[in-house]
Write a protein that holds these residues in place. Sequence first.
Motif, PDB file in Angstrom:
ATOM      1  N   GLY A  69       0.808  -1.213   0.000  1.00  0.00           N
ATOM      2  CA  GLY A  69       0.000   0.000   0.000  1.00  0.00           C
ATOM      3  C   GLY A  69       0.837   1.257   0.000  1.00  0.00           C
ATOM      4  O   GLY A  69       0.404   2.303  -0.504  1.00  0.00           O
ATOM      5  N   VAL A  70       2.036   1.186   0.559  1.00  0.00           N
ATOM      6  CA  VAL A  70       2.889   2.366   0.682  1.00  0.00           C
ATOM      7  C   VAL A  70       3.427   2.817  -0.678  1.00  0.00           C
ATOM      8  O   VAL A  70       3.457   4.021  -0.978  1.00  0.00           O
ATOM      9  N   VAL A  71       3.849   1.885  -1.513  1.00  0.00           N
ATOM     10  CA  VAL A  71       4.447   2.240  -2.801  1.00  0.00           C
ATOM     11  C   VAL A  71       3.461   3.001  -3.694  1.00  0.00           C
ATOM     12  O   VAL A  71       3.807   4.071  -4.232  1.00  0.00           O
ATOM     13  N   PRO A  72       2.222   2.525  -3.871  1.00  0.00           N
ATOM     14  CA  PRO A  72       1.277   3.333  -4.645  1.00  0.00           C
ATOM     15  C   PRO A  72       1.012   4.693  -4.004  1.00  0.00           C
ATOM     16  O   PRO A  72       0.812   5.694  -4.703  1.00  0.00           O
ATOM     17  N   PHE A  73       1.021   4.747  -2.670  1.00  0.00           N
ATOM     18  CA  PHE A  73       0.835   5.998  -1.947  1.00  0.00           C
ATOM     19  C   PHE A  73       1.934   6.991  -2.328  1.00  0.00           C
ATOM     20  O   PHE A  73       1.680   8.182  -2.588  1.00  0.00           O
ATOM     21  N   GLY A  74       3.181   6.529  -2.350  1.00  0.00           N
ATOM     22  CA  GLY A  74       4.287   7.392  -2.737  1.00  0.00           C
ATOM     23  C   GLY A  74       4.188   7.849  -4.184  1.00  0.00           C
ATOM     24  O   GLY A  74       4.505   9.009  -4.505  1.00  0.00           O
ATOM     25  N   VAL A 129       9.364  18.157  -4.414  1.00  0.00           N
ATOM     26  CA  VAL A 129       8.548  16.979  -4.109  1.00  0.00           C
ATOM     27  C   VAL A 129       9.407  15.911  -3.436  1.00  0.00           C
ATOM     28  O   VAL A 129       9.031  15.332  -2.410  1.00  0.00           O
ATOM     29  N   VAL A 130      10.582  15.659  -4.007  1.00  0.00           N
ATOM     30  CA  VAL A 130      11.477  14.648  -3.450  1.00  0.00           C
ATOM     31  C   VAL A 130      11.995  15.075  -2.080  1.00  0.00           C
ATOM     32  O   VAL A 130      12.051  14.267  -1.140  1.00  0.00           O
ATOM     33  N   ALA A 131      12.357  16.344  -1.941  1.00  0.00           N
ATOM     34  CA  ALA A 131      12.865  16.840  -0.664  1.00  0.00           C
ATOM     35  C   ALA A 131      11.815  16.745   0.433  1.00  0.00           C
ATOM     36  O   ALA A 131      12.142  16.443   1.590  1.00  0.00           O
ATOM     37  N   MET A 132      10.559  16.979   0.097  1.00  0.00           N
ATOM     38  CA  MET A 132       9.504  16.906   1.108  1.00  0.00           C
ATOM     39  C   MET A 132       9.366  15.493   1.651  1.00  0.00           C
ATOM     40  O   MET A 132       9.131  15.302   2.854  1.00  0.00           O
ATOM     41  N   SER A 133       9.535  14.494   0.802  1.00  0.00           N
ATOM     42  CA  SER A 133       9.447  13.118   1.279  1.00  0.00           C
ATOM     43  C   SER A 133      10.578  12.788   2.241  1.00  0.00           C
ATOM     44  O   SER A 133      10.423  11.947   3.127  1.00  0.00           O
ATOM     45  N   SER A 134      11.717  13.450   2.079  1.00  0.00           N
ATOM     46  CA  SER A 134      12.844  13.212   2.974  1.00  0.00           C
ATOM     47  C   SER A 134      12.721  14.007   4.267  1.00  0.00           C
ATOM     48  O   SER A 134      13.049  13.507   5.340  1.00  0.00           O
ATOM     49  N   SER A 149       0.132  13.985   5.465  1.00  0.00           N
ATOM     50  CA  SER A 149       0.369  15.426   5.549  1.00  0.00           C
ATOM     51  C   SER A 149       0.978  15.953   4.251  1.00  0.00           C
ATOM     52  O   SER A 149       0.705  17.088   3.844  1.00  0.00           O
ATOM     53  N   GLN A 150       1.790  15.148   3.563  1.00  0.00           N
ATOM     54  CA  GLN A 150       2.354  15.585   2.295  1.00  0.00           C
ATOM     55  C   GLN A 150       1.276  15.712   1.222  1.00  0.00           C
ATOM     56  O   GLN A 150       1.287  16.656   0.427  1.00  0.00           O
ATOM     57  N   VAL A 151       0.341  14.771   1.197  1.00  0.00           N
ATOM     58  CA  VAL A 151      -0.756  14.846   0.235  1.00  0.00           C
ATOM     59  C   VAL A 151      -1.614  16.064   0.515  1.00  0.00           C
ATOM     60  O   VAL A 151      -2.012  16.807  -0.403  1.00  0.00           O
ATOM     61  N   VAL A 152      -1.913  16.319   1.790  1.00  0.00           N
ATOM     62  CA  VAL A 152      -2.703  17.498   2.170  1.00  0.00           C
ATOM     63  C   VAL A 152      -1.973  18.766   1.758  1.00  0.00           C
ATOM     64  O   VAL A 152      -2.567  19.710   1.222  1.00  0.00           O
ATOM     65  N   PHE A 153      -0.660  18.809   2.006  1.00  0.00           N
ATOM     66  CA  PHE A 153       0.138  19.976   1.622  1.00  0.00           C
ATOM     67  C   PHE A 153       0.033  20.236   0.121  1.00  0.00           C
ATOM     68  O   PHE A 153      -0.172  21.380  -0.315  1.00  0.00           O
ATOM     69  N   TRP A 201       9.500   4.738   0.579  1.00  0.00           N
ATOM     70  CA  TRP A 201       8.773   5.994   0.373  1.00  0.00           C
ATOM     71  C   TRP A 201       9.578   6.943  -0.522  1.00  0.00           C
ATOM     72  O   TRP A 201       9.022   7.588  -1.413  1.00  0.00           O
ATOM     73  N   GLN A 202      10.888   7.019  -0.276  1.00  0.00           N
ATOM     74  CA  GLN A 202      11.718   7.885  -1.116  1.00  0.00           C
ATOM     75  C   GLN A 202      11.715   7.382  -2.568  1.00  0.00           C
ATOM     76  O   GLN A 202      11.544   8.177  -3.510  1.00  0.00           O
ATOM     77  N   LEU A 203      11.901   6.092  -2.752  1.00  0.00           N
ATOM     78  CA  LEU A 203      11.972   5.532  -4.105  1.00  0.00           C
ATOM     79  C   LEU A 203      10.643   5.664  -4.841  1.00  0.00           C
ATOM     80  O   LEU A 203      10.612   5.987  -6.036  1.00  0.00           O
ATOM     81  N   SER A 204       9.534   5.430  -4.138  1.00  0.00           N
ATOM     82  CA  SER A 204       8.234   5.530  -4.805  1.00  0.00           C
ATOM     83  C   SER A 204       7.896   6.978  -5.136  1.00  0.00           C
ATOM     84  O   SER A 204       7.252   7.249  -6.155  1.00  0.00           O
TER      85      SER A 204
END
Length: 244
Positions: A32-37, A54-59, A66-70, A156-159
Amino acid sequence: MSADTDPSQTAPASAWSECLAGIKAELPLLLGVVPFGLIFGVLGLAAGLPAWGVVAMSSVVFGGSSQVVFAQLWGAQVPAPVITATVGVVNLRHALYSASLAQYLRELPMRWRILLAYLLTDEAYAPTIRRFADGPATPNRHWFLFGAGFTLWASWQLSTVAGVLLGAAIPASWSLDFSIALTFIALLLPGIHRRSELVAALVAGTVALAAQGLPHKLWIIAAAVAGIAAGAASRRFDRRAGHA
């Protein structure tokens, strides 16, 4: 050693074995996490964020919801103070996770607590609290959280990067956004063993649906508080059924 001696009580698990157990516990949740990313990578670009942002925010943020909401609020050109407050409210649930795990990690040095706090997410918390609450109190058990958390972090970073690279190439017919709900359902169901936990889940779910109209995603906090209160109030049913 007698034949009925439990080796797990005499030989503490090594750091590597605890870490490996955390990795194995986390792997099924990556479905579920990979499609989420991927979703966040696509949403971030669609909202007008640069690819590096986008990539920096995941890190830096490392919080899927919260990232999706942002990204959604950024794309709608919502004022920065409102975005900050909303993302903060969405992430308040992590304070509940921290409070739950604090009793198991309080003896660790500060450097460990800071690292594990960064890696603590919904998907890392779910298997970890089961390991801590139901497993042996070995001195290396914090490595379980590290293994689970780092596995999630890396995926999460890779996805996210994959979502940025693929962008609009992912067809809408894949309905990847539905994986977000499936991920949290997969986290919830294995953790329900007692009547109070079932009551807490049902009450929290009902409040979450009823409070969708609240501003700034406050339905998340309302549902969490209601679920905790309902679970605590119904603990007497566990005692009657013989549960600790």
